[in-house]
Motif scaffolding. Structure first.
Motif, PDB file in Angstrom:
ATOM      1  N   GLY A 145      -2.360   2.447  -0.081  1.00 28.36           N
ATOM      2  CA  GLY A 145      -2.361   2.835   1.317  1.00 28.36           C
ATOM      3  C   GLY A 145      -3.194   1.883   2.135  1.00 28.36           C
ATOM      4  N   THR A 146      -3.235   2.146   3.425  1.00 31.53           N
ATOM      5  CA  THR A 146      -4.098   1.344   4.283  1.00 31.53           C
ATOM      6  C   THR A 146      -5.115   2.226   4.998  1.00 31.53           C
ATOM      7  N   ASP A 147      -4.922   3.521   4.907  1.00 35.00           N
ATOM      8  CA  ASP A 147      -5.823   4.444   5.591  1.00 35.00           C
ATOM      9  C   ASP A 147      -6.837   4.984   4.584  1.00 35.00           C
ATOM     10  N   PRO A 148      -8.111   4.620   4.729  1.00 36.15           N
ATOM     11  CA  PRO A 148      -9.092   5.031   3.727  1.00 36.15           C
ATOM     12  C   PRO A 148      -9.269   6.549   3.651  1.00 36.15           C
ATOM     13  N   VAL A 149      -9.129   7.204   4.786  1.00 36.99           N
ATOM     14  CA  VAL A 149      -9.339   8.652   4.789  1.00 36.99           C
ATOM     15  C   VAL A 149      -8.199   9.351   4.052  1.00 36.99           C
ATOM     16  N   ALA A 150      -6.993   8.869   4.298  1.00 42.85           N
ATOM     17  CA  ALA A 150      -5.839   9.480   3.643  1.00 42.85           C
ATOM     18  C   ALA A 150      -5.872   9.242   2.134  1.00 42.85           C
ATOM     19  N   THR A 151      -6.182   7.997   1.737  1.00 44.06           N
ATOM     20  CA  THR A 151      -6.221   7.728   0.295  1.00 44.06           C
ATOM     21  C   THR A 151      -7.290   8.576  -0.372  1.00 44.06           C
ATOM     22  N   ASP A 152      -8.441   8.685   0.265  1.00 43.47           N
ATOM     23  CA  ASP A 152      -9.509   9.489  -0.327  1.00 43.47           C
ATOM     24  C   ASP A 152      -9.111  10.964  -0.370  1.00 43.47           C
ATOM     25  N   ALA A 153      -8.490  11.419   0.711  1.00 40.14           N
ATOM     26  CA  ALA A 153      -8.100  12.829   0.765  1.00 40.14           C
ATOM     27  C   ALA A 153      -7.076  13.126  -0.312  1.00 40.14           C
ATOM     28  N   TYR A 154      -6.142  12.201  -0.508  1.00 41.78           N
ATOM     29  CA  TYR A 154      -5.146  12.439  -1.551  1.00 41.78           C
ATOM     30  C   TYR A 154      -5.790  12.388  -2.936  1.00 41.78           C
ATOM     31  N   ALA A 155      -6.617  11.367  -3.181  1.00 42.68           N
ATOM     32  CA  ALA A 155      -7.243  11.225  -4.499  1.00 42.68           C
ATOM     33  C   ALA A 155      -8.100  12.452  -4.822  1.00 42.68           C
ATOM     34  N   TYR A 187     -17.750  13.649   3.676  1.00 38.79           N
ATOM     35  CA  TYR A 187     -17.500  12.384   4.358  1.00 38.79           C
ATOM     36  C   TYR A 187     -16.027  12.216   4.717  1.00 38.79           C
ATOM     37  N   ILE A 188     -15.134  12.869   3.971  1.00 41.48           N
ATOM     38  CA  ILE A 188     -13.712  12.795   4.346  1.00 41.48           C
ATOM     39  C   ILE A 188     -13.496  13.553   5.649  1.00 41.48           C
ATOM     40  N   LYS A 189     -14.131  14.699   5.739  1.00 40.79           N
ATOM     41  CA  LYS A 189     -14.027  15.495   6.976  1.00 40.79           C
ATOM     42  C   LYS A 189     -14.607  14.718   8.158  1.00 40.79           C
ATOM     43  N   LEU A 190     -15.795  14.154   7.949  1.00 43.36           N
ATOM     44  CA  LEU A 190     -16.447  13.417   9.033  1.00 43.36           C
ATOM     45  C   LEU A 190     -15.590  12.240   9.480  1.00 43.36           C
ATOM     46  N   ILE A 225     -11.294   7.816  12.026  1.00 45.58           N
ATOM     47  CA  ILE A 225     -11.171   6.606  11.203  1.00 45.58           C
ATOM     48  C   ILE A 225      -9.810   6.577  10.532  1.00 45.58           C
ATOM     49  N   GLY A 226      -9.299   7.755  10.234  1.00 44.71           N
ATOM     50  CA  GLY A 226      -7.999   7.848   9.594  1.00 44.71           C
ATOM     51  C   GLY A 226      -7.592   9.308   9.554  1.00 44.71           C
ATOM     52  N   CYS A 227      -6.532   9.548   8.825  1.00 46.31           N
ATOM     53  CA  CYS A 227      -6.030  10.913   8.793  1.00 46.31           C
ATOM     54  C   CYS A 227      -6.298  11.536   7.435  1.00 46.31           C
ATOM     55  N   GLY A 228      -7.138  12.528   7.405  1.00 42.86           N
ATOM     56  CA  GLY A 228      -7.454  13.191   6.152  1.00 42.86           C
ATOM     57  C   GLY A 228      -6.656  14.459   5.948  1.00 42.86           C
ATOM     58  N   ASP A 229      -5.847  14.779   6.948  1.00 43.23           N
ATOM     59  CA  ASP A 229      -5.021  15.990   6.863  1.00 43.23           C
ATOM     60  C   ASP A 229      -3.720  15.612   6.165  1.00 43.23           C
ATOM     61  N   LEU A 230      -3.612  15.973   4.905  1.00 49.65           N
ATOM     62  CA  LEU A 230      -2.493  15.481   4.098  1.00 49.65           C
ATOM     63  C   LEU A 230      -1.141  16.025   4.568  1.00 49.65           C
ATOM     64  N   SER A 231      -1.150  17.135   5.337  1.00 49.26           N
ATOM     65  CA  SER A 231       0.122  17.661   5.837  1.00 49.26           C
ATOM     66  C   SER A 231       0.721  16.710   6.864  1.00 49.26           C
ATOM     67  N   ARG A 232      -0.117  15.824   7.422  1.00 48.28           N
ATOM     68  CA  ARG A 232       0.390  14.875   8.415  1.00 48.28           C
ATOM     69  C   ARG A 232       0.526  13.464   7.819  1.00 48.28           C
ATOM     70  N   VAL A 233       0.374  13.390   6.515  1.00 46.16           N
ATOM     71  CA  VAL A 233       0.502  12.088   5.848  1.00 46.16           C
ATOM     72  C   VAL A 233       1.804  12.072   5.063  1.00 46.16           C
ATOM     73  N   LYS A 234       2.547  10.986   5.223  1.00 41.75           N
ATOM     74  CA  LYS A 234       3.799  10.865   4.474  1.00 41.75           C
ATOM     75  C   LYS A 234       3.492  10.236   3.126  1.00 41.75           C
ATOM     76  N   ILE A 235       3.645  11.027   2.086  1.00 42.34           N
ATOM     77  CA  ILE A 235       3.316  10.537   0.747  1.00 42.34           C
ATOM     78  C   ILE A 235       4.591  10.316  -0.037  1.00 42.34           C
ATOM     79  N   ASP A 236       4.798   9.092  -0.470  1.00 44.85           N
ATOM     80  CA  ASP A 236       5.956   8.782  -1.299  1.00 44.85           C
ATOM     81  C   ASP A 236       5.510   8.676  -2.746  1.00 44.85           C
ATOM     82  N   HIS A 237       6.130   9.433  -3.596  1.00 47.38           N
ATOM     83  CA  HIS A 237       5.818   9.335  -5.020  1.00 47.38           C
ATOM     84  C   HIS A 237       6.835   8.433  -5.693  1.00 47.38           C
ATOM     85  N   ILE A 238       6.353   7.481  -6.413  1.00 49.73           N
ATOM     86  CA  ILE A 238       7.242   6.536  -7.096  1.00 49.73           C
ATOM     87  C   ILE A 238       6.974   6.661  -8.586  1.00 49.73           C
TER      88      ILE A 238
END
Lengths: 469, 305
Positions: free
Chosen positions: B255-265, B281-284, B290-303
């Motif tokens: 990913g390119t969004d640190p908050v989203a990657t951290d939230a997903y991980a 720190y993800i919430k903050l 800084i990015g989107c930590g709300d995974l419902s608004r993140v498009k996650i593609d599983h490969i």
């Protein structure tokens, strides 16, 4: 022997002694062998530590040499003596006589052996090779801090003494010289080689035959003559080490004197060793209870013995790759001066290294494997909750837990914040926590040493299964 | 029909034309903004790390999207601890090696890997296998010295307003963050944002001044061009050093969004499965934009590889 040949011998001997200490050499055993080449050190360490290791055997060449050749080593090989002699060149007092000075070397030797027999060989620090090692080992130093250079001080002091009072050390103070003399005279007696009877008997005549260092033999001067200030008659000498001024007048040459001297000497030696033994017993007993705060290198023997068994050679201080070992400046009592103590202010004793044990010539730090080291507690960490960022300020810190290699810090939740607590049964006292603790101005977690290092059971460490090389 | 248009028609057409000229580009632009504002993550599942990396990068738009010819790439791995690759304390050395190899093959310049480890560097780089991996593939792993750091201001920092950061990280045209996901005593979890602590000189300040806020503050300033989170194995307990209990999600997150990657991980850990915002720190960072930590608004593609 030709002066030039002698010079070559001494230079190569000095070079050999220096080699293991060069900054780029990693030759731990050789470092310890330089010091334990001295029979005084080897005997004291073996007696005091009640162990004989391979390093002890390093003294054998010198024992054999002294047995047959008396103090030949002093004049031809001793690296310390060589440097002292070079330093003397600048001295203004070249012709000062040491003849009236008492043979303190005997005192050091026999007191030292008595102390060693009692398990507290405190006087090893006076060995010239140990003193030299303290100087040379500073070359190994990687991070420079002034305290580490304390180990070089005795050697510099020796040079200063030799400039003020040339040859005093070699002739009157060196316990290694005294040990060789003792071995040499014993050898002579056993081999029935009596130089006095074979020579014409005049001091000058003997002087030409013997190596110059023989001039430091007994009987020439004694306490009495020193006190009475017997007039001196200088004897010219070709030797470089010796510009001996023998109190010829006070010594009747010949067998009669020799035999009477021996009795005196024997009795005196016995008394010295006995008093050394008593002193050793007293010192070793007195020590317990003191110096709780200091942390010794991993593998160190009991604190009671350690301060005596340490030769103050500075090897461990300077070889430590983390630079956390320092000569003690008094925190472990007067007997513990200059012994190695660990300081965890910036760095810690990591689990991948036991170099200090490898370079110890006296086995004050026992050789331990890395596996053993990882199961040895050298101290215990304690948390001062009033200074702790987590306990006191509610910060999410836990750096101590993060760095602890042995998982000896557990997490306790306190007011929604993770707080540290030490599991003393697992704590090795390695200082990882203390070195990294971000609390300022004082660290909240500090390690205290223990009188006797403690083995930790491997089965108590659930996740402790890291493979070692 | 009359060829001349009437005045009325002229006025109407002109007005329509003007309106179109004003509105259509705006509409297009609005559309474009909307499409790029959807945070995307690519989660590659599998066992073959080389293939996983290739398909992840392809999904992200190929190496050309990140690597500029002959320009150095700065790669921040996690090689902080003297622990073996199996213990999950550091980034998987296979992933590191493969990354450097492919990066070089795509025509990049030097791959610089500044890392300020916690364990003694020799042991950390040696035992983690990352030193060897870097040497084999041609990356330059090094411990930044005093002159490699640069003091900078963090304009949007709340707690952390100044920091000494490795210059290479600040100046890079291709900055890649390659952390490992694992538990952490102080912060709960350490993933990509916390990984920058290995690129600053004074970590103690962070611990004294609200660690979570400092982690978020740091990410307002250090903006990686690519984040690859190693979740092939994750350390569940005794982090960050370990050894601890392990789990094997067999995933690599791109990913390119640190908050989203951290939230997903974070969702890979049982404790934070439902709410990655439990990690403060993800919430903050999410709240600071800084990015989107709300995974419902993140498009996650599983490969699946």
């Amino acid at each position: 022997m030709q002066p030039r040949l002698r010079f070559i011998l001494r230079t190569s001997s000095l070079t050999c002694a220096m080699l293991p200490f060069l900054p780029f050499t990693e030759w731990a055993t050789a470092m310890s062998c330089v010091t334990s080449a001295s029979p005084f050190i080897a005997l004291s360490a073996a007696l005091g530590g009640r162990t004989i290791s391979l390093v002890t055997a390093a003294c054998l060449p010198l024992v054999i040499l002294a047995f047959f050749k008396h103090r030949w080593f002093c004049a031809h090989l001793c690296p310390t003596g060589f440097i002292l002699e070079l330093s003397k060149v600048r001295s203004r007092n070249k012709h000062v006589s040491n003849a009236r000075f008492p043979h303190l070397a005997d005192w050091l030797l026999f007191l030292g052996i008595g102390l060693a027999a009692a398990g507290y060989p405190l006087l090893m620090a006076f060995d010239p090779l140990s003193i030299l090692s303290g100087f040379l080992s500073t070359w190994q130093r990687q991070n420079l801090e002034w305290r580490a250079f304390m180990s070089a001080l005795p050697f510099l002091g020796l040079i200063a003494l030799n400039i003020v009072q040339p040859n005093l050390w070699c002739q009157r103070l060196c316990p290694l010289g005294a040990a060789q003399h003792f071995l040499g005279t014993t050898g002579r007696r056993l081999l029935k080689r009596e130089p006095q009877s074979s020579s014409p008997g005049s001091p000058a005549a003997r002087h030409r035959e013997d190596p110059p260092s023989l001039q430091m033999s007994y009987g020439r001067t004694r306490w009495s003559s020193w006190l009475r200030r017997v007039p001196q008659s200088p004897v010219a000498c070709r030797g470089v080490l010796c510009e001996q001024v023998a109190a010829a007048g006070s010594v009747p040459a010949g067998g009669q004197h020799e035999s009477s001297r021996r009795t005196v000497v024997r009795r005196r030696f016995f008394l010295l060793a006995l008093s050394g033994g008593i002193a050793g017993l007293l010192l070793a007993r007195k020590k317990s209870g003191a110096a709780l705060a200091v942390i010794r290198p991993p593998g160190a023997v009991n604190e009671n013995v350690f301060t005596g068994l340490c030769a103050r050679c500075g090897n461990c201080v300077n070889v430590c790759p983390e630079g956390i070992i320092f000569p003690d400046m008094g925190s472990s009592g007067i007997c513990g001066l200059f012994t190695p103590v660990l300081n965890y202010d910036h760095r810690y004793c990591n689990e991948w290294c036991s170099k200090c044990a490898a370079v110890c010539p006296t086995a004050a730090i026992r050789h331990i494997s890395l596996e053993q080291k990882r199961l040895t507690a050298i101290g215990t960490a304690r948390i001062d909750k009033s200074k702790c960022l987590a306990w006191e300020a509610g910060q999410n810190c836990m750096v101590c837990q993060e760095f602890c290699p042995y998982q000896a810090i557990t997490i306790v939740e306190h007011g929604g914040v993770n707080c540290p607590e030490v599991r003393e049964e697992l704590c090795r006292g390695c200082g990882a926590c203390q070195s990294q603790c971000p609390a300022i101005p004082q660290k909240a977690i500090t390690v205290r040493g223990m009188l006797s290092q403690r083995a930790i059971k491997a089965e108590n460490c659930p996740f402790f299964a890291r493979k070692l090389p | 029909m009359d060829n001349n248009i009437s005045r009325r028609q002229f006025i109407i057409r002109t007005a329509l034309g003007l309106a179109g000229a004003v509105c259509i580009p705006g509409a297009i632009k609005a559309q474009a903004v909307k499409s790029s504002s959807v945070t995307r993550l690519f989660v590659v599942h599998g066992k073959n790390i080389a293939k996983m990396l290739t398909s992840g990068i392809t999904a992200m738009g190929g190496w050309k999207a990140f690597v500029k010819t002959a320009k150095p790439v700065v790669l921040k791995v996690n090689a902080a601890w003297a622990s073996t690759p199996e213990q999950g304390g550091n980034t998987n050395p296979v992933l590191v090696e493969e990354f450097i190899r492919q990066c070089r093959a795509a025509g990049s310049g030097e791959v610089l890997m500044p890392e300020n480890p916690c364990s003694p560097a020799k042991e950390a780089f040696g035992r983690s296998g990352i030193g060897e991996a870097a040497a084999r593939a041609g990356g330059k792993l090094y411990v930044p010295a005093g002159r490699d750091f640069r003091e900078i201001d963090i304009a949007n920092g709340v707690s952390l307003k100044h920091a000494k950061v490795v210059s290479a990280v600040l100046d890079s045209e291709c900055l890649v963050n390659m952390p490992v996901a694992k538990s952490h005593g102080g912060s709960g979890l350490t993933i990509s944002m916390k990984n920058w602590m290995g690129s600053v000189s004074d970590r103690g300040f962070w611990h004294r001044n609200n660690l979570h806020q400092c982690i978020a503050d740091c990410s307002t300033m250090i903006k990686p061009h690519l984040i690859i989170v190693d979740a092939t194995r994750i350390m569940l307990t005794n982090g960050p050093q370990g050894p601890g209990k392990l789990d094997y999600p067999d995933q690599i997150i791109f990913g390119t969004d640190p908050v989203a990657t951290d939230a997903y991980a974070a969702t890979l850990f049982e404790k934070f499965k439902q709410q990655s915002f439990l990690i403060k720190y993800i919430k903050l960072a999410h709240d600071m934009g800084i990015g989107c930590g709300d995974l419902s608004r993140v498009k996650i593609d599983h490969i699946q590889v």
